[in-house]
Design a protein around this motif. Sequence first.
Motif, PDB file in Angstrom:
ATOM      1  N   MET A   1       0.843  -1.172   0.000  1.00  0.00           N
ATOM      2  CA  MET A   1       0.000   0.000   0.000  1.00  0.00           C
ATOM      3  C   MET A   1       0.893   1.241   0.000  1.00  0.00           C
ATOM      4  O   MET A   1       1.839   1.332   0.778  1.00  0.00           O
ATOM      5  N   PRO A   2       0.637   2.226  -0.898  1.00  0.00           N
ATOM      6  CA  PRO A   2       1.478   3.423  -0.957  1.00  0.00           C
ATOM      7  C   PRO A   2       1.334   4.261   0.303  1.00  0.00           C
ATOM      8  O   PRO A   2       0.304   4.228   0.971  1.00  0.00           O
ATOM      9  N   PRO A   3       2.388   5.036   0.620  1.00  0.00           N
ATOM     10  CA  PRO A   3       2.319   5.856   1.838  1.00  0.00           C
ATOM     11  C   PRO A   3       1.265   6.949   1.679  1.00  0.00           C
ATOM     12  O   PRO A   3       1.005   7.431   0.578  1.00  0.00           O
ATOM     13  N   LYS A   4       0.685   7.336   2.776  1.00  0.00           N
ATOM     14  CA  LYS A   4      -0.361   8.351   2.763  1.00  0.00           C
ATOM     15  C   LYS A   4       0.290   9.724   2.602  1.00  0.00           C
ATOM     16  O   LYS A   4       1.234  10.074   3.304  1.00  0.00           O
ATOM     17  N   ILE A   5      -0.210  10.491   1.635  1.00  0.00           N
ATOM     18  CA  ILE A   5       0.334  11.818   1.359  1.00  0.00           C
ATOM     19  C   ILE A   5      -0.383  12.819   2.256  1.00  0.00           C
ATOM     20  O   ILE A   5      -1.604  12.922   2.247  1.00  0.00           O
ATOM     21  N   THR A   6       0.419  13.558   2.994  1.00  0.00           N
ATOM     22  CA  THR A   6      -0.151  14.555   3.911  1.00  0.00           C
ATOM     23  C   THR A   6       0.115  15.956   3.391  1.00  0.00           C
ATOM     24  O   THR A   6       0.915  16.166   2.466  1.00  0.00           O
ATOM     25  N   GLU A   8       1.653  18.318   4.927  1.00  0.00           N
ATOM     26  CA  GLU A   8       3.029  18.691   5.248  1.00  0.00           C
ATOM     27  C   GLU A   8       4.002  18.192   4.189  1.00  0.00           C
ATOM     28  O   GLU A   8       4.963  18.867   3.822  1.00  0.00           O
ATOM     29  N   MET A   9       3.758  17.001   3.670  1.00  0.00           N
ATOM     30  CA  MET A   9       4.632  16.452   2.625  1.00  0.00           C
ATOM     31  C   MET A   9       4.539  17.284   1.353  1.00  0.00           C
ATOM     32  O   MET A   9       5.554  17.583   0.714  1.00  0.00           O
ATOM     33  N   ILE A  10       3.328  17.688   0.989  1.00  0.00           N
ATOM     34  CA  ILE A  10       3.145  18.494  -0.214  1.00  0.00           C
ATOM     35  C   ILE A  10       3.819  19.852  -0.047  1.00  0.00           C
ATOM     36  O   ILE A  10       4.496  20.345  -0.944  1.00  0.00           O
ATOM     37  N   ALA A  12       6.333  20.603   1.869  1.00  0.00           N
ATOM     38  CA  ALA A  12       7.788  20.427   1.881  1.00  0.00           C
ATOM     39  C   ALA A  12       8.315  20.299   0.454  1.00  0.00           C
ATOM     40  O   ALA A  12       9.358  20.889   0.106  1.00  0.00           O
ATOM     41  N   ARG A  13       7.625  19.575  -0.394  1.00  0.00           N
ATOM     42  CA  ARG A  13       8.048  19.458  -1.793  1.00  0.00           C
ATOM     43  C   ARG A  13       7.908  20.782  -2.530  1.00  0.00           C
ATOM     44  O   ARG A  13       8.746  21.133  -3.347  1.00  0.00           O
ATOM     45  N   ALA A  14       6.843  21.500  -2.291  1.00  0.00           N
ATOM     46  CA  ALA A  14       6.631  22.793  -2.947  1.00  0.00           C
ATOM     47  C   ALA A  14       7.710  23.788  -2.523  1.00  0.00           C
ATOM     48  O   ALA A  14       8.183  24.591  -3.331  1.00  0.00           O
ATOM     49  N   ALA A  15       8.121  23.754  -1.270  1.00  0.00           N
ATOM     50  CA  ALA A  15       9.164  24.669  -0.790  1.00  0.00           C
ATOM     51  C   ALA A  15      10.520  24.312  -1.399  1.00  0.00           C
ATOM     52  O   ALA A  15      11.357  25.185  -1.614  1.00  0.00           O
ATOM     53  N   ALA A  16      10.726  23.051  -1.702  1.00  0.00           N
ATOM     54  CA  ALA A  16      12.013  22.622  -2.259  1.00  0.00           C
ATOM     55  C   ALA A  16      12.201  23.103  -3.690  1.00  0.00           C
ATOM     56  O   ALA A  16      13.328  23.331  -4.123  1.00  0.00           O
ATOM     57  N   VAL A  17      11.115  23.291  -4.455  1.00  0.00           N
ATOM     58  CA  VAL A  17      11.245  23.702  -5.844  1.00  0.00           C
ATOM     59  C   VAL A  17      11.008  25.189  -6.045  1.00  0.00           C
ATOM     60  O   VAL A  17      11.109  25.685  -7.156  1.00  0.00           O
ATOM     61  N   ARG A  18      10.712  25.926  -5.007  1.00  0.00           N
ATOM     62  CA  ARG A  18      10.448  27.355  -5.128  1.00  0.00           C
ATOM     63  C   ARG A  18      11.773  28.099  -5.144  1.00  0.00           C
ATOM     64  O   ARG A  18      12.648  27.851  -4.320  1.00  0.00           O
ATOM     65  N   VAL A  19      11.937  29.013  -6.109  1.00  0.00           N
ATOM     66  CA  VAL A  19      13.183  29.754  -6.255  1.00  0.00           C
ATOM     67  C   VAL A  19      13.266  30.883  -5.243  1.00  0.00           C
ATOM     68  O   VAL A  19      14.273  31.048  -4.566  1.00  0.00           O
ATOM     69  N   GLY A  20      12.226  31.713  -5.157  1.00  0.00           N
ATOM     70  CA  GLY A  20      12.239  32.872  -4.250  1.00  0.00           C
ATOM     71  C   GLY A  20      11.419  32.592  -3.017  1.00  0.00           C
ATOM     72  O   GLY A  20      11.312  31.470  -2.540  1.00  0.00           O
ATOM     73  N   GLY A  21      10.781  33.629  -2.519  1.00  0.00           N
ATOM     74  CA  GLY A  21       9.940  33.492  -1.335  1.00  0.00           C
ATOM     75  C   GLY A  21       8.530  33.118  -1.710  1.00  0.00           C
ATOM     76  O   GLY A  21       8.247  32.643  -2.810  1.00  0.00           O
TER      77      GLY A  21
END
Length: 123
Positions: A1-6, A8-10, A12-21
């Motif tokens: 069963m795949p891990p549950k996406i929360t 906070e996980m989304i 964290a990923r969005a913050a990792a690909v953001r260039v500025g603020g």
Amino acid sequence: MPPKITKEMIEARAAAVRVGGKGTVRRTTKVHRKDTSASNDDKKVSATLKKLGVSPLDNIEEAFFIKDDGSGMVFNNPKVQASMQSQCFVVSGNYENKSTQEMLPKLIGTVQAQLAAAQAGKK
């Protein structure tokens, strides 16, 4: 069963690909295309031949190239292009690797036919 996406996980990923603020556009990912180096090489060779000013030579049935090691390449119905100004000949097409012993009878027959034709033309 795949891990549950929360949430906070989304975030964290969005913050990792953001260039500025906050409020800036996310960084786009680069698409890695398959390298078509064969077609690029063909284009480069064609452009170089065009610069040399080669023109096609017709009615060439065979071309023989003999290497230092005693083997040779036999081109059947090659595409031959030449530029007399730059003293450049281009032979392209499919070829077979053969030994000199295999090529010799055909070479002798070709040379004899050419000599006979030249002598007949002089008379």
